[in-house]
Design a protein around this motif. Structure first.
Motif, PDB file in Angstrom:
ATOM      1  N   GLN A  87       0.822  -1.215   0.000  1.00 31.33           N
ATOM      2  CA  GLN A  87       0.000   0.000   0.000  1.00 31.33           C
ATOM      3  C   GLN A  87       0.851   1.257   0.000  1.00 31.33           C
ATOM      4  OE1 GLN A  87      -2.367  -1.076   3.487  1.00 31.33           O
ATOM      5  NE2 GLN A  87      -4.187  -1.317   2.197  1.00 31.33           N
ATOM      6  N   ALA A  88       2.037   1.176   0.601  1.00 33.36           N
ATOM      7  CA  ALA A  88       2.929   2.334   0.665  1.00 33.36           C
ATOM      8  C   ALA A  88       3.777   2.478  -0.598  1.00 33.36           C
ATOM      9  CB  ALA A  88       3.847   2.223   1.879  1.00 33.36           C
ATOM     10  N   GLY A  89       3.727   1.457  -1.476  1.00 35.72           N
ATOM     11  CA  GLY A  89       4.502   1.521  -2.708  1.00 35.72           C
ATOM     12  C   GLY A  89       5.938   1.060  -2.558  1.00 35.72           C
ATOM     13  N   ALA A  90       6.290   0.472  -1.412  1.00 35.89           N
ATOM     14  CA  ALA A  90       7.657  -0.016  -1.210  1.00 35.89           C
ATOM     15  C   ALA A  90       7.925  -1.263  -2.044  1.00 35.89           C
ATOM     16  CB  ALA A  90       7.896  -0.314   0.267  1.00 35.89           C
ATOM     17  N   VAL A  91       6.879  -2.039  -2.307  1.00 38.14           N
ATOM     18  CA  VAL A  91       6.940  -3.155  -3.255  1.00 38.14           C
ATOM     19  C   VAL A  91       5.739  -3.013  -4.184  1.00 38.14           C
ATOM     20  CG1 VAL A  91       8.170  -4.752  -1.746  1.00 38.14           C
ATOM     21  CG2 VAL A  91       5.678  -4.686  -1.697  1.00 38.14           C
ATOM     22  N   GLN A  92       5.787  -3.715  -5.314  1.00 36.99           N
ATOM     23  CA  GLN A  92       4.714  -3.566  -6.300  1.00 36.99           C
ATOM     24  C   GLN A  92       3.837  -4.809  -6.429  1.00 36.99           C
ATOM     25  OE1 GLN A  92       8.073  -2.455  -7.047  1.00 36.99           O
ATOM     26  NE2 GLN A  92       7.212  -0.580  -6.151  1.00 36.99           N
ATOM     27  N   MET A  93       4.322  -5.960  -5.960  1.00 39.74           N
ATOM     28  CA  MET A  93       3.517  -7.179  -6.006  1.00 39.74           C
ATOM     29  C   MET A  93       3.808  -8.036  -4.777  1.00 39.74           C
ATOM     30  SD  MET A  93       3.533  -8.444 -10.016  1.00 39.74           S
ATOM     31  CE  MET A  93       2.330  -9.738  -9.684  1.00 39.74           C
ATOM     32  N   ILE A  94       2.758  -8.666  -4.271  1.00 39.57           N
ATOM     33  CA  ILE A  94       2.893  -9.627  -3.183  1.00 39.57           C
ATOM     34  C   ILE A  94       1.908 -10.763  -3.455  1.00 39.57           C
ATOM     35  CG2 ILE A  94       3.639  -7.921  -1.465  1.00 39.57           C
ATOM     36  CD1 ILE A  94       0.786  -7.955  -0.341  1.00 39.57           C
ATOM     37  N   ALA A  95       2.039 -11.840  -2.697  1.00 38.74           N
ATOM     38  CA  ALA A  95       1.113 -12.969  -2.844  1.00 38.74           C
ATOM     39  C   ALA A  95       0.858 -13.589  -1.470  1.00 38.74           C
ATOM     40  CB  ALA A  95       1.679 -14.005  -3.803  1.00 38.74           C
ATOM     41  N   PRO A  96       0.183 -12.853  -0.587  1.00 39.58           N
ATOM     42  CA  PRO A  96      -0.037 -13.351   0.777  1.00 39.58           C
ATOM     43  C   PRO A  96      -1.076 -14.462   0.835  1.00 39.58           C
ATOM     44  CG  PRO A  96      -1.220 -11.304   0.442  1.00 39.58           C
ATOM     45  CD  PRO A  96      -0.412 -11.528  -0.802  1.00 39.58           C
ATOM     46  N   ALA A  97      -0.977 -15.282   1.870  1.00 44.66           N
ATOM     47  CA  ALA A  97      -1.991 -16.305   2.119  1.00 44.66           C
ATOM     48  C   ALA A  97      -3.315 -15.621   2.442  1.00 44.66           C
ATOM     49  CB  ALA A  97      -1.557 -17.205   3.272  1.00 44.66           C
ATOM     50  N   THR A  98      -4.394 -16.272   2.098  1.00 40.80           N
ATOM     51  CA  THR A  98      -5.723 -15.676   2.294  1.00 40.80           C
ATOM     52  C   THR A  98      -5.977 -15.292   3.746  1.00 40.80           C
ATOM     53  OG1 THR A  98      -6.645 -17.911   2.518  1.00 40.80           O
ATOM     54  CG2 THR A  98      -6.717 -16.894   0.334  1.00 40.80           C
ATOM     55  N   SER A  99      -5.447 -16.076   4.682  1.00 43.27           N
ATOM     56  CA  SER A  99      -5.667 -15.792   6.109  1.00 43.27           C
ATOM     57  C   SER A  99      -5.171 -14.405   6.487  1.00 43.27           C
ATOM     58  CB  SER A  99      -4.944 -16.834   6.971  1.00 43.27           C
ATOM     59  OG  SER A  99      -5.400 -18.124   6.697  1.00 43.27           O
ATOM     60  N   LYS A 100      -4.082 -13.976   5.857  1.00 48.20           N
ATOM     61  CA  LYS A 100      -3.461 -12.716   6.230  1.00 48.20           C
ATOM     62  C   LYS A 100      -4.211 -11.504   5.682  1.00 48.20           C
ATOM     63  CE  LYS A 100       0.708 -15.370   6.315  1.00 48.20           C
ATOM     64  NZ  LYS A 100       1.855 -15.848   5.523  1.00 48.20           N
ATOM     65  N   LEU A 101      -5.205 -11.761   4.826  1.00 51.64           N
ATOM     66  CA  LEU A 101      -6.001 -10.673   4.272  1.00 51.64           C
ATOM     67  C   LEU A 101      -7.205 -10.334   5.151  1.00 51.64           C
ATOM     68  CD1 LEU A 101      -6.045 -11.843   0.542  1.00 51.64           C
ATOM     69  CD2 LEU A 101      -4.602 -10.072   1.559  1.00 51.64           C
ATOM     70  N   SER A 102      -7.464 -11.169   6.133  1.00 53.92           N
ATOM     71  CA  SER A 102      -8.705 -11.011   6.907  1.00 53.92           C
ATOM     72  C   SER A 102      -8.696  -9.772   7.800  1.00 53.92           C
ATOM     73  CB  SER A 102      -8.966 -12.256   7.750  1.00 53.92           C
ATOM     74  OG  SER A 102      -7.890 -12.514   8.622  1.00 53.92           O
ATOM     75  N   LEU A 103      -7.520  -9.193   8.041  1.00 50.16           N
ATOM     76  CA  LEU A 103      -7.493  -7.945   8.816  1.00 50.16           C
ATOM     77  C   LEU A 103      -8.153  -6.827   8.023  1.00 50.16           C
ATOM     78  CD1 LEU A 103      -6.474  -6.696  11.474  1.00 50.16           C
ATOM     79  CD2 LEU A 103      -4.386  -6.055  10.274  1.00 50.16           C
ATOM     80  N   LEU A 104      -7.943  -6.827   6.699  1.00 45.96           N
ATOM     81  CA  LEU A 104      -8.572  -5.835   5.826  1.00 45.96           C
ATOM     82  C   LEU A 104     -10.021  -6.211   5.518  1.00 45.96           C
ATOM     83  CD1 LEU A 104      -5.803  -5.146   3.142  1.00 45.96           C
ATOM     84  CD2 LEU A 104      -6.612  -3.559   4.884  1.00 45.96           C
ATOM     85  N   TYR A 105     -10.234  -7.505   5.311  1.00 50.34           N
ATOM     86  CA  TYR A 105     -11.531  -7.973   4.839  1.00 50.34           C
ATOM     87  C   TYR A 105     -11.798  -9.336   5.480  1.00 50.34           C
ATOM     88  CZ  TYR A 105     -15.368  -8.328   1.454  1.00 50.34           C
ATOM     89  OH  TYR A 105     -16.611  -8.416   0.863  1.00 50.34           O
ATOM     90  N   PRO A 106     -12.493  -9.369   6.615  1.00 54.42           N
ATOM     91  CA  PRO A 106     -12.684 -10.607   7.389  1.00 54.42           C
ATOM     92  C   PRO A 106     -13.300 -11.756   6.604  1.00 54.42           C
ATOM     93  CG  PRO A 106     -13.371  -8.699   8.670  1.00 54.42           C
ATOM     94  CD  PRO A 106     -13.116  -8.201   7.274  1.00 54.42           C
ATOM     95  N   GLN A 107     -13.983 -11.444   5.510  1.00 53.23           N
ATOM     96  CA  GLN A 107     -14.621 -12.503   4.721  1.00 53.23           C
ATOM     97  C   GLN A 107     -13.613 -13.509   4.160  1.00 53.23           C
ATOM     98  OE1 GLN A 107     -15.510  -9.437   4.861  1.00 53.23           O
ATOM     99  NE2 GLN A 107     -17.732  -9.222   4.815  1.00 53.23           N
ATOM    100  N   TRP A 108     -12.339 -13.116   4.037  1.00 53.96           N
ATOM    101  CA  TRP A 108     -11.331 -14.037   3.518  1.00 53.96           C
ATOM    102  C   TRP A 108     -11.130 -15.226   4.448  1.00 53.96           C
ATOM    103  CZ3 TRP A 108      -9.293 -14.704  -1.122  1.00 53.96           C
ATOM    104  CH2 TRP A 108      -9.358 -13.664  -2.044  1.00 53.96           C
ATOM    105  N   GLN A 109     -11.621 -15.148   5.672  1.00 49.00           N
ATOM    106  CA  GLN A 109     -11.510 -16.273   6.599  1.00 49.00           C
ATOM    107  C   GLN A 109     -12.350 -17.466   6.156  1.00 49.00           C
ATOM    108  OE1 GLN A 109     -10.918 -14.923  11.052  1.00 49.00           O
ATOM    109  NE2 GLN A 109     -12.340 -13.509  10.054  1.00 49.00           N
ATOM    110  N   VAL A 110     -13.125 -17.295   5.101  1.00 47.42           N
ATOM    111  CA  VAL A 110     -13.891 -18.420   4.572  1.00 47.42           C
ATOM    112  C   VAL A 110     -12.953 -19.566   4.193  1.00 47.42           C
ATOM    113  CG1 VAL A 110     -13.888 -17.620   2.172  1.00 47.42           C
ATOM    114  CG2 VAL A 110     -15.770 -19.040   2.995  1.00 47.42           C
TER     115      VAL A 110
END
Length: 342
Positions: free
Chosen positions: A91-114
């Protein structure tokens, strides 16, 4: 300054410049440094895992198809950012691509915990169908609302259970044990609590040291991660349970994506689509190969979960679906239940 010293320094400087020029010729770069687009791709797993291999294949193909105009620099093994740092760096632009596990996205969007719900998907095909349907669209829309651009969905396969204390056959075998869980997922914490174990959040880069020191008793992971990170060397009990799917979302941020020329975006998208299909095939084969190598090491006692044992685990963990129905969303929970019936 002495004239002789001055002349010597001039000669050294000319040699350095010449060496730099000759190196550029050898590299056969087709674009100038000013024209080149550099994409830093950060991830936390090893290079010889499905995600690690796919990231490098993507980088090689992009360089080839753009004639060196776009350079994807891959940084594996958390050398740039750890779990919990990647998304902020993107988000800060320090890197341009990432590929995090779905679990780690749930802080932004809890629905990923599905994806953390136990036994949510029967097999890999069920996962891919879900991501191409309403479920995938709903999850991707949540990322877009946070100025993130989901580009593709990779997978490392299904997770298995390991520990250093005893075989995990029945739900009661978890009683009193401690397990490392990925950050940000309440579902994973509750999963182990339902089994009578104690969950401890931890980052992936530090997991081997935590297991080796017996700071925690066990963990859950894909076979490729268990093998590539040597977890099997300090976790003598492995249960093949296929209880949860480890998926990764390849993403960038909207500001960077919109700044790219349209032809570059097209190349990146088409290449990712091709690499994603390759990655799915590789994940299946790599996990099979890793299991064979784990068994041949003679260091691990492997238990294959039977259908009866699976039903016991499902009964013990089934309450999680209702517990998280409101957080994940009734529509997504209903989707899983309807898909399972089909």
């Amino acid at each position: 300054m002495n004239l002789r010293i001055f002349l010597f320094l001039c000669i050294v400087w000319l040699v350095v410049i010449a060496a730099g020029c000759s190196r550029r010729v050898v590299d056969s770069e087709q674009v100038s440094r000013e024209e080149k687009i550099v994409i830093k791709f950060s991830h936390v797993v090893a290079e010889n895992t499905p995600k690690g291999l796919a990231a490098q294949r993507f980088a090689n193909l992009v360089k080839e198809r753009t004639g060196g105009r776009v350079e994807v620099q891959v940084f594996p093994n958390s050398v740039l950012y750890k779990d919990g740092e990647e998304i902020q760096a993107l988000q800060a632009g320090a890197v341009q691509m990432i590929a995090p596990a779905t679990s780690k996205l749930s802080l932004l969007y809890p629905q990923w915990q599905v994806f953390d719900l136990p036994y949510a998907f029967a097999d890999e095909e069920a996962v891919h169908r879900a991501m191409e349907s309403y479920l995938g669209k709903k999850l991707y829309d949540g990322l877009k609302a946070n100025n993130l651009v989901p580009l593709s969905f990779w997978g490392s396969g299904f997770k298995q259970m390991t520990n250093s204390v005893r075989p995990l056959i029945k739900p009661e075998d978890f009683q009193g044990l401690t397990f490392r869980v990925m950050i940000n997922s309440q579902v994973l914490k509750r999963q182990f609590e339902k089994l009578g174990a104690h969950p401890v959040e931890g980052t992936f880069d530090n997991l081997y040291r935590v297991l080796e020191s017996r700071a925690v008793d066990g963990e859950e992971n894909t076979l490729s991660n268990i093998f590539s990170k040597n977890f099997y060397k300090v976790q003598p009990y492995l249960t093949i349970s296929n209880h949860g799917y480890m998926g990764y979302v390849v993403m960038t941020n909207s500001e960077f994506w919109s700044s790219l020329p349209e032809d570059v975006r097209n190349i990146l998208e088409s290449t990712l689509q091709e690499v994603t299909e390759w990655e799915h095939e590789q994940a299946l084969q790599i996990n099979r190969d890793c299991l064979k190598q784990i068994i041949s090491s003679g260091m691990v006692q492997v238990h294959y979960q039977t259908e009866d044992e699976k039903r016991e685990w499902v009964r013990a963990l089934r309450p999680l679906y209702e517990e998280f129905r409101e957080i994940i969303g009734e529509d997504l929970i209903d989707y899983l239940e309807e898909s399972r019936q089909e």
